[in-house]
Design a protein around this motif. Structure first.
Motif, PDB file in Angstrom:
ATOM      1  N   LYS A 121      -6.373  -2.213   2.275  1.00 46.53           N
ATOM      2  CA  LYS A 121      -5.023  -1.651   2.281  1.00 46.53           C
ATOM      3  C   LYS A 121      -4.806  -0.677   1.143  1.00 46.53           C
ATOM      4  O   LYS A 121      -3.880   0.112   1.160  1.00 46.53           O
ATOM      5  N   HIS A 122      -5.624  -0.793   0.095  1.00 47.36           N
ATOM      6  CA  HIS A 122      -5.474   0.120  -1.035  1.00 47.36           C
ATOM      7  C   HIS A 122      -6.470   1.273  -0.959  1.00 47.36           C
ATOM      8  O   HIS A 122      -6.363   2.208  -1.730  1.00 47.36           O
ATOM      9  N   ALA A 123      -7.466   1.182  -0.071  1.00 46.40           N
ATOM     10  CA  ALA A 123      -8.621   2.059  -0.196  1.00 46.40           C
ATOM     11  C   ALA A 123      -8.495   3.318   0.661  1.00 46.40           C
ATOM     12  O   ALA A 123      -7.767   3.353   1.656  1.00 46.40           O
ATOM     13  N   ASP A 124      -9.231   4.358   0.235  1.00 49.33           N
ATOM     14  CA  ASP A 124      -9.310   5.595   1.005  1.00 49.33           C
ATOM     15  C   ASP A 124     -10.672   5.739   1.665  1.00 49.33           C
ATOM     16  O   ASP A 124     -10.815   6.389   2.681  1.00 49.33           O
ATOM     17  N   TRP A 144     -10.166   5.835  -3.781  1.00 49.08           N
ATOM     18  CA  TRP A 144     -10.368   4.398  -3.972  1.00 49.08           C
ATOM     19  C   TRP A 144     -11.257   3.874  -2.858  1.00 49.08           C
ATOM     20  O   TRP A 144     -11.140   4.274  -1.704  1.00 49.08           O
ATOM     21  N   ILE A 145     -12.099   2.935  -3.242  1.00 50.83           N
ATOM     22  CA  ILE A 145     -13.171   2.524  -2.342  1.00 50.83           C
ATOM     23  C   ILE A 145     -13.046   1.054  -1.975  1.00 50.83           C
ATOM     24  O   ILE A 145     -12.645   0.228  -2.796  1.00 50.83           O
ATOM     25  N   VAL A 146     -13.365   0.736  -0.711  1.00 50.74           N
ATOM     26  CA  VAL A 146     -13.587  -0.657  -0.358  1.00 50.74           C
ATOM     27  C   VAL A 146     -14.997  -0.735   0.216  1.00 50.74           C
ATOM     28  O   VAL A 146     -15.432   0.147   0.944  1.00 50.74           O
ATOM     29  N   HIS A 147     -15.692  -1.773  -0.172  1.00 49.28           N
ATOM     30  CA  HIS A 147     -17.102  -1.867   0.185  1.00 49.28           C
ATOM     31  C   HIS A 147     -17.281  -3.064   1.110  1.00 49.28           C
ATOM     32  O   HIS A 147     -16.833  -4.168   0.802  1.00 49.28           O
ATOM     33  N   TYR A 148     -17.935  -2.829   2.273  1.00 47.63           N
ATOM     34  CA  TYR A 148     -18.159  -3.940   3.204  1.00 47.63           C
ATOM     35  C   TYR A 148     -19.639  -4.026   3.548  1.00 47.63           C
ATOM     36  O   TYR A 148     -20.292  -3.013   3.809  1.00 47.63           O
ATOM     37  N   ASP A 149     -20.111  -5.260   3.570  1.00 40.82           N
ATOM     38  CA  ASP A 149     -21.522  -5.497   3.868  1.00 40.82           C
ATOM     39  C   ASP A 149     -21.627  -5.956   5.321  1.00 40.82           C
ATOM     40  O   ASP A 149     -21.269  -7.080   5.648  1.00 40.82           O
ATOM     41  N   GLY A 150     -22.067  -5.037   6.213  1.00 40.21           N
ATOM     42  CA  GLY A 150     -22.172  -5.376   7.629  1.00 40.21           C
ATOM     43  C   GLY A 150     -23.169  -6.487   7.849  1.00 40.21           C
ATOM     44  O   GLY A 150     -22.833  -7.622   8.165  1.00 40.21           O
ATOM     45  N   ALA A 151     -24.446  -6.171   7.720  1.00 41.65           N
ATOM     46  CA  ALA A 151     -25.488  -7.187   7.737  1.00 41.65           C
ATOM     47  C   ALA A 151     -26.636  -6.591   6.958  1.00 41.65           C
ATOM     48  O   ALA A 151     -27.660  -6.223   7.517  1.00 41.65           O
ATOM     49  N   SER A 152     -26.424  -6.463   5.683  1.00 43.35           N
ATOM     50  CA  SER A 152     -27.402  -5.767   4.855  1.00 43.35           C
ATOM     51  C   SER A 152     -28.331  -6.769   4.188  1.00 43.35           C
ATOM     52  O   SER A 152     -28.016  -7.969   4.110  1.00 43.35           O
ATOM     53  N   CYS A 153     -29.478  -6.286   3.730  1.00 45.47           N
ATOM     54  CA  CYS A 153     -30.384  -7.159   2.984  1.00 45.47           C
ATOM     55  C   CYS A 153     -29.939  -7.281   1.539  1.00 45.47           C
ATOM     56  O   CYS A 153     -30.621  -7.895   0.731  1.00 45.47           O
ATOM     57  N   ASN A 154     -28.796  -6.659   1.215  1.00 48.15           N
ATOM     58  CA  ASN A 154     -28.220  -6.662  -0.139  1.00 48.15           C
ATOM     59  C   ASN A 154     -28.817  -5.621  -1.065  1.00 48.15           C
ATOM     60  O   ASN A 154     -28.335  -5.433  -2.180  1.00 48.15           O
ATOM     61  N   GLY A 155     -29.860  -4.955  -0.619  1.00 46.18           N
ATOM     62  CA  GLY A 155     -30.456  -3.923  -1.453  1.00 46.18           C
ATOM     63  C   GLY A 155     -29.454  -2.828  -1.730  1.00 46.18           C
ATOM     64  O   GLY A 155     -29.187  -2.473  -2.881  1.00 46.18           O
ATOM     65  N   SER A 191       0.857  -1.177   0.000  1.00 39.10           N
ATOM     66  CA  SER A 191       0.000   0.000   0.000  1.00 39.10           C
ATOM     67  C   SER A 191       0.890   1.223   0.000  1.00 39.10           C
ATOM     68  O   SER A 191       2.100   1.123   0.198  1.00 39.10           O
ATOM     69  N   GLY A 192       0.291   2.371  -0.235  1.00 38.80           N
ATOM     70  CA  GLY A 192       1.044   3.618  -0.223  1.00 38.80           C
ATOM     71  C   GLY A 192       2.259   3.562  -1.122  1.00 38.80           C
ATOM     72  O   GLY A 192       2.167   3.209  -2.298  1.00 38.80           O
ATOM     73  N   LEU A 193       3.431   3.857  -0.522  1.00 39.48           N
ATOM     74  CA  LEU A 193       4.669   3.939  -1.287  1.00 39.48           C
ATOM     75  C   LEU A 193       4.940   2.669  -2.092  1.00 39.48           C
ATOM     76  O   LEU A 193       5.236   2.735  -3.286  1.00 39.48           O
ATOM     77  N   SER A 194       4.826   1.487  -1.459  1.00 34.92           N
ATOM     78  CA  SER A 194       5.178   0.261  -2.195  1.00 34.92           C
ATOM     79  C   SER A 194       4.252   0.058  -3.382  1.00 34.92           C
ATOM     80  O   SER A 194       4.703  -0.321  -4.462  1.00 34.92           O
ATOM     81  N   LEU A 195       2.971   0.316  -3.202  1.00 29.07           N
ATOM     82  CA  LEU A 195       2.040   0.135  -4.313  1.00 29.07           C
ATOM     83  C   LEU A 195       2.359   1.124  -5.434  1.00 29.07           C
ATOM     84  O   LEU A 195       2.314   0.779  -6.621  1.00 29.07           O
ATOM     85  N   ALA A 226      -5.100   2.753   5.488  1.00 31.83           N
ATOM     86  CA  ALA A 226      -4.085   3.756   5.775  1.00 31.83           C
ATOM     87  C   ALA A 226      -4.733   5.126   5.858  1.00 31.83           C
ATOM     88  O   ALA A 226      -5.670   5.423   5.111  1.00 31.83           O
ATOM     89  N   GLU A 227      -4.239   5.973   6.765  1.00 34.37           N
ATOM     90  CA  GLU A 227      -4.718   7.357   6.854  1.00 34.37           C
ATOM     91  C   GLU A 227      -4.308   8.106   5.596  1.00 34.37           C
ATOM     92  O   GLU A 227      -3.263   7.810   5.031  1.00 34.37           O
ATOM     93  N   PRO A 228      -5.008   9.147   5.181  1.00 32.73           N
ATOM     94  CA  PRO A 228      -6.335   9.541   5.633  1.00 32.73           C
ATOM     95  C   PRO A 228      -7.404   8.593   5.117  1.00 32.73           C
ATOM     96  O   PRO A 228      -7.308   8.101   4.004  1.00 32.73           O
TER      97      PRO A 228
END
Lengths: 627, 288, 147
Positions: free
Chosen positions: C47-50, C9-20, B202-206, C74-76
């Protein structure tokens, strides 16, 4: 002048002293003194040789031949006794044939009263081989002192026969020196048989059923080679040729082709090419220093040594092409077979057969630039493989396993051993290290000779990439925070590993020098011309080596002050512990990773069977065209 | 010599730029093929600059070590190529660079990156023979392993090496990480092993992995340029056509299993590449 | 100028959704809405997402997982709660297994109500999230200069 003789006699004397002393505290200093003596002797020879032509050692060989005849009979009788005791009728038959043929050949040689004037000779090639035997072999002997102590510990039911072990090791070194200095064929054949004997006894050292089975397999296959070699000797006598090896090479007479092919078949057997390759895999039951010395860096090199020696005779012949093809087939198939192995020593064994196959491929062509590449391969392979075998042996004693899957995170648990192994592996397949330089030279040489050979090499070397890289990956993949475990490795073992690791790197750094002062003169003396590598290529290789050497500097950057350690991604299921995850029904599971072995697609036995069949056919063609 | 060094350094400076623009163009064309507008052409550069500003995180402190080696040797391989050096050494340095990336993924000790690493090795094993055969082919066709002589040779190699050209185009898909061979990691979201090889970077390495990939793309396309080097315009057109076909293939095919990747590339290598080589050898006479 | 605005960049997580809501999130990637126009990528890897998009309420089983995924970004980083369940627990609020909205577990920056949230409002939420991302980035920069 007396150095070649000294190199043969010093290890021989040491061998008998070690045998006579039995269990003794003197063994360690004695081994160190003897190895230092012949190690320095071989180095002296090497540096002496740099500026000179071949060093000739003329004397009357007749009394020696008589001695060899009787010694040969003694060896034959001893082997026969073993064969009878262990009920090995086939091996007994082969021993009888070989001893009988050798006695007859000896007899005929006497009858002709035409002794070789210069029985021993040291040219650049034999000086290189002697240096490999002296330095690498010496280091392996020193390593064995520590290793065999552990080994006896692990095999506490066996009686302590270490004096016999070291006797055989030093006897073997003496025979190897004799082999590479021999210029008279009877000498060569005699030392050849001594190495077969040592190999047989060392493989069977543990004396259990598996060891004896492997030992007799090695004996049978190598005796077939020995019989071929003696037949070659007889044939030369029959055709009225000379037994002076230099003269055979220089004569260019077609009558030598068939005898040379017979000698090369012995070489194929000794270097474990298909269809003879089975014995080298079995030989892995022997203690690791034996594998390192006999079955990786020296004895199997004798097999390719004889082919490289006589390569000029094979130039532009169909027979030479067949030998090359056998080597190429072996290289490709054993590289593929190595992918399926998780036993580290078997991977090394297959890779050894493969690399010998590559050397045979080059040598069989008989072309000057291919021979150049072959000698380079011999050097680099000996250094890197010795390191790898010894490292695997030491690691095996630490982990209690030689399975690659158990080497998980070795770089954290045993950093020093892991670095030695990583350097050794890198030396086997990565630019800018030794074997890759040689492979580069081999490819450039082979494409000129024949388009089929490089195709084999290209596919085979792609396979090597896979099995080496995944092994490296296994060792460096470690849980962060894993701590080095306390290490009780014998200090001699560690010193030897460190020296060999340094040698792998130094050999790459001084590769242009090795090429210029050692390989070029030999190839020039035989062919009148030599491989030209552009200065720029050497510069590029050096720059790459420098880059690799500088790369650890990047470790100084520790990710910055703000660095935050996170657990690996496991879909969030590893919340309690980074390397355990919560699965179904809230149960915790450990995480584990295994490498790919593709056993389904690359089954070992069929590969070997097909390799054996294909190479048997090629051997038949080889004999056909040579006749 | 000056020309060689100019070309080499031009590669080091310009390749990431051109590579990034090409990647942007690729994403744009892909979007158009799917009936979307797609991101700006400069998007890959934005992505990398953003990655550089992220917080440094990792499974272990020295996670960037191997990635760094990957970038350095990718640059070295490309430099040697554009410098006009030995093609075999270029390919070996290229393999070294790829091994570094794989080792980086292994070192992360994470199941997804581990599988990615194994698959990447398989893909390397699949692609390596053709790369080496290409060097052999150029030697037979143009009489040298050196890129500068190959490039200066008056006859274009394409007509002597059609089989090798086709086989090389086949494995270009592997090297560009495009469908059907985006097994180890992919540029798109549809990934069955998360991000495979790059999961733990991630970050720098990516960002470094991305930059190295730009260098890689340009070097590989340079290899295609060599096939028509005597006619620069036609060669550029050839490269464009090859790259365009790769994008088309990427968008019209599904991911295949690694078994298929292995078998198909080795079959292609031996059928097209090796036979081309053998025929050429005997056609050119014994010693070209 | 920072590039967080241009490459969220986005990561999407489904907590406990009805999938709608999940289906609506994916709809944003389709040609009709095409969020890649703004440089958005659905990475599927924290790890890739913001930006972390969470749909559905949080229950006791998904709670540690959401925390772990948030931890691995990773922040932010910015969290967007998509749909009424993620915002407050929605109709599941009083169920025995429900912990509540996402903000009971990790800090949420943007709330996108709706059942299911429409793609337009999701995109709207992401645009707001980008603004927050930029703010956080500036704050990080300041904090680094200060130290």
């Amino acid at each position: 002048m007396h150095i070649p003789l000294g190199l043969i006699l010093v290890p021989l004397a040491a061998a008998f002293i070690l045998l006579a002393l039995g269990r003794t505290k003197l063994r360690k200093p004695l081994v160190i003194v003897a190895t230092t003596a012949f190690g320095l002797g071989s180095l002296h020879l090497l540096f002496n040789q740099l500026s000179k032509d071949a060093l000739l050692v003329p004397f009357d060989e007749t009394p020696f031949l008589t001695g060899f005849g009787w010694a040969g009979l003694l060896i034959g009788a001893f082997l026969l006794e073993r064969c009878i005791r262990f009920r090995q009728p086939l091996a007994a038959l082969l021993v009888l044939t070989q001893t009988g043929l050798a006695w007859w050949a000896e007899h005929l040689t006497h009858l002709r009263h035409n002794p070789v004037g210069v029985p021993l000779i040291v040219d650049h090639f034999s000086a290189i081989m002697a240096a490999i035997i002296g330095i690498i072999g010496g280091l392996i002997c020193v390593h064995a002192v520590g290793y065999m102590k552990d080994w006896n510990h692990h095999h506490d039911k066996l009686p302590d026969r270490r004096n016999q072990f070291f006797f055989l090791l030093f006897l073997f070194i003496s025979a190897m020196f004799g082999l590479v200095f021999a210029n008279s064929l009877p000498w060569f054949v005699f030392f050849w048989e001594v190495t077969t004997l040592c190999s047989f006894l060392l493989i069977g050292y543990a004396r259990d059923a598996e060891a004896m089975k492997s030992a007799f397999l090695a004996l049978r296959l190598n005796l077939i080679g020995g019989i071929a070699m003696t037949a070659g000797w007889l044939l030369i006598l029959h055709r009225g040729g000379s037994l002076d090896m230099l003269q055979i090479v220089a004569s260019g007479d077609a009558m030598y082709l068939l005898p040379v092919v017979l000698l090369c078949i012995a070489g194929l057997a000794k270097s474990a090419q298909f269809p003879f390759s089975g014995w080298l895999l079995g030989a892995m039951v022997a203690p690791t220093p034996v594998s390192a010395m006999l079955h990786a860096s020296t004895m199997v090199k004798a097999g390719v040594y004889v082919i490289i020696r006589f390569a000029p005779v094979l130039q532009d012949t169909m027979a030479g092409l067949m030998i090359s093809l056998i080597g190429a087939t072996t290289f490709l198939l054993t590289s593929l077979a190595a992918i399926g192995q998780s036993n580290a020593k078997r991977v090394l064994a297959y890779s050894t057969i493969a690399n010998l196959g590559l050397i045979v491929t080059c040598a069989g062509t008989g072309q000057y630039n291919a021979i150049w590449a072959a000698i380079l391969l011999v050097i680099f392979h000996a250094v890197a493989k010795a390191l790898l075998f010894l490292a695997v042996g030491t690691v095996e004693h630490r982990l209690g396993s030689r399975d690659i899957e158990d080497m998980d995170g070795l770089v954290m648990r045993h950093p020093a051993l892991a670095v030695a192994m990583l350097v050794g592996i890198a030396g086997m397949f990565l630019a800018p290290f030794g074997l890759l330089i040689s492979k580069w030279a081999a490819l450039e040489a082979l494409i000129v000779v024949n388009p089929i050979l490089p195709i084999f090499v290209v596919f085979g070397s792609s396979a090597t990439l896979f099995f080496w890289a995944k092994w490296m990956g296994k060792m460096i993949g470690a849980e962060p925070g894993a701590r080095p475990v306390p290490d009780d490795t014998h200090s001699l073992e560690l010193i030897v590993l460190a020296v060999l690791t340094a040698l792998v790197i130094i050999c790459c750094a001084v590769f242009p020098w090795i090429a210029e002062v050692l390989i070029d003169p030999y190839v020039l003396s035989v062919y009148g011309r030599t491989m030209v590598i552009g200065r720029e290529t050497m510069v590029i290789m050096s720059i790459m080596l420098l880059l690799v050497a500088l790369l650890p500097l990047s470790l100084l950057y520790r990710g910055g002050e703000r660095f935050r350690r996170v657990s690996p991604y496991l879909a969030g299921a590893n919340y309690e512990h980074p390397y355990r995850f919560t699965g179904s029904a809230g149960k915790e599971y450990p995480m584990g990773m295994k490498n790919y072995y593709l056993a389904e697609y690359l089954p070992e036995l069929p590969i070997r069977r097909w390799g054996t069949i294909a190479c048997l056919v090629m051997m038949a063609v080889l004999m056909g065209v040579a006749l | 010599m000056t020309r060689n060094f100019l070309a080499g350094f031009a590669y080091l400076l310009l390749a990431p730029l051109v590579g990034a623009l090409l990647a942007g163009l690729d994403r744009r064309i892909t979007a158009r093929m799917q009936g979307r507008r797609g991101p700006p052409i400069l998007q890959p550069i934005y992505d990398v600059l953003k990655l550089l500003a992220k917080e440094p995180i990792g499974v272990r402190r020295h996670g960037h070590f191997f990635v760094f080696g990957h970038l350095v040797f990718m640059m070295a391989a490309g430099f040697e190529f554009f410098f006009g050096g030995d093609l075999l050494i270029v390919i070996f340095a290229f393999a070294l660079a790829s091994v570094f990336l794989v080792l980086g993924a292994y070192a992360a000790h994470s199941p997804f990156s581990h599988i990615g690493a194994e698959r990447e090795l398989l893909q390397m094993m699949a692609a390596e023979p053709i790369l080496l055969l290409t060097a052999m082919g150029f030697y037979l066709a143009n009489g040298s392993f050196r890129v500068e002589y190959i490039a200066d040779h008056p006859t274009p190699a394409l007509f002597l090496l059609p089989g090798i050209f086709a086989a090389l185009a086949f494995i270009l898909t592997i090297k560009l990480r495009k469908s059907p061979f985006d097994l180890s990691t992919s540029h798109h979201a549809h990934q069955e092993i998360v991000k495979g090889l790059t999961t733990e970077f991630s970050g720098l390495s990516l960002a470094l992995v991305e930059i190295a990939h730009w260098y890689e793309t340009i070097m590989l396309l340079g290899l295609f340029y060599l096939f028509l080097a005597p006619y620069p315009l036609a060669a550029v057109l050839l490269v464009a056509v090859v790259y365009g076909l790769e994008i088309l293939l990427d968008n019209t095919s599904a991911r295949m299993k690694w078994q298929w990747a292995m078998k198909s590339s080795w079959t292609t290598a031996s059928l097209l590449g090796a036979i081309n080589l053998i025929v050429l050898y005997y056609w050119m006479g014994t010693t070209p | 100028m920072s590039f967080f605005k241009k490459s969220p960049w986005i990561v999407h997580y489904d907590g406990a959704s009805c999938n709608g809501c999940d289906i609506e999130v994916l709809a944003c990637l389709t040609p009709r809405y095409d969020v890649e126009r703004f440089g958005c990528i659905n990475t599927g890897n924290p790890k890739h997402a913001d930006i972390l998009l969470i749909t559905g309420y949080i229950n006791h089983q998904s709670e540690p997982v959401v925390k772990a995924i948030y931890e691995q970004m990773a922040e932010p980083k910015v969290v967007v709660a998509i749909g009424i369940c993620a915002t407050s627990g929605g109709i599941f609020r009083d169920c025995y297994n429900t912990k509540g909205g996402v903000d009971t577990t990790i800090p949420v920056d943007v709330y996108v109500p709706g059942c299911a949230a429409r793609p337009e409002s999701i995109i709207d939420g992401v645009v707001k999230a980008i603004a927050v991302l930029e703010e956080k980035h500036q704050a990080m920069k300041k904090a680094r200069k200060a130290s």
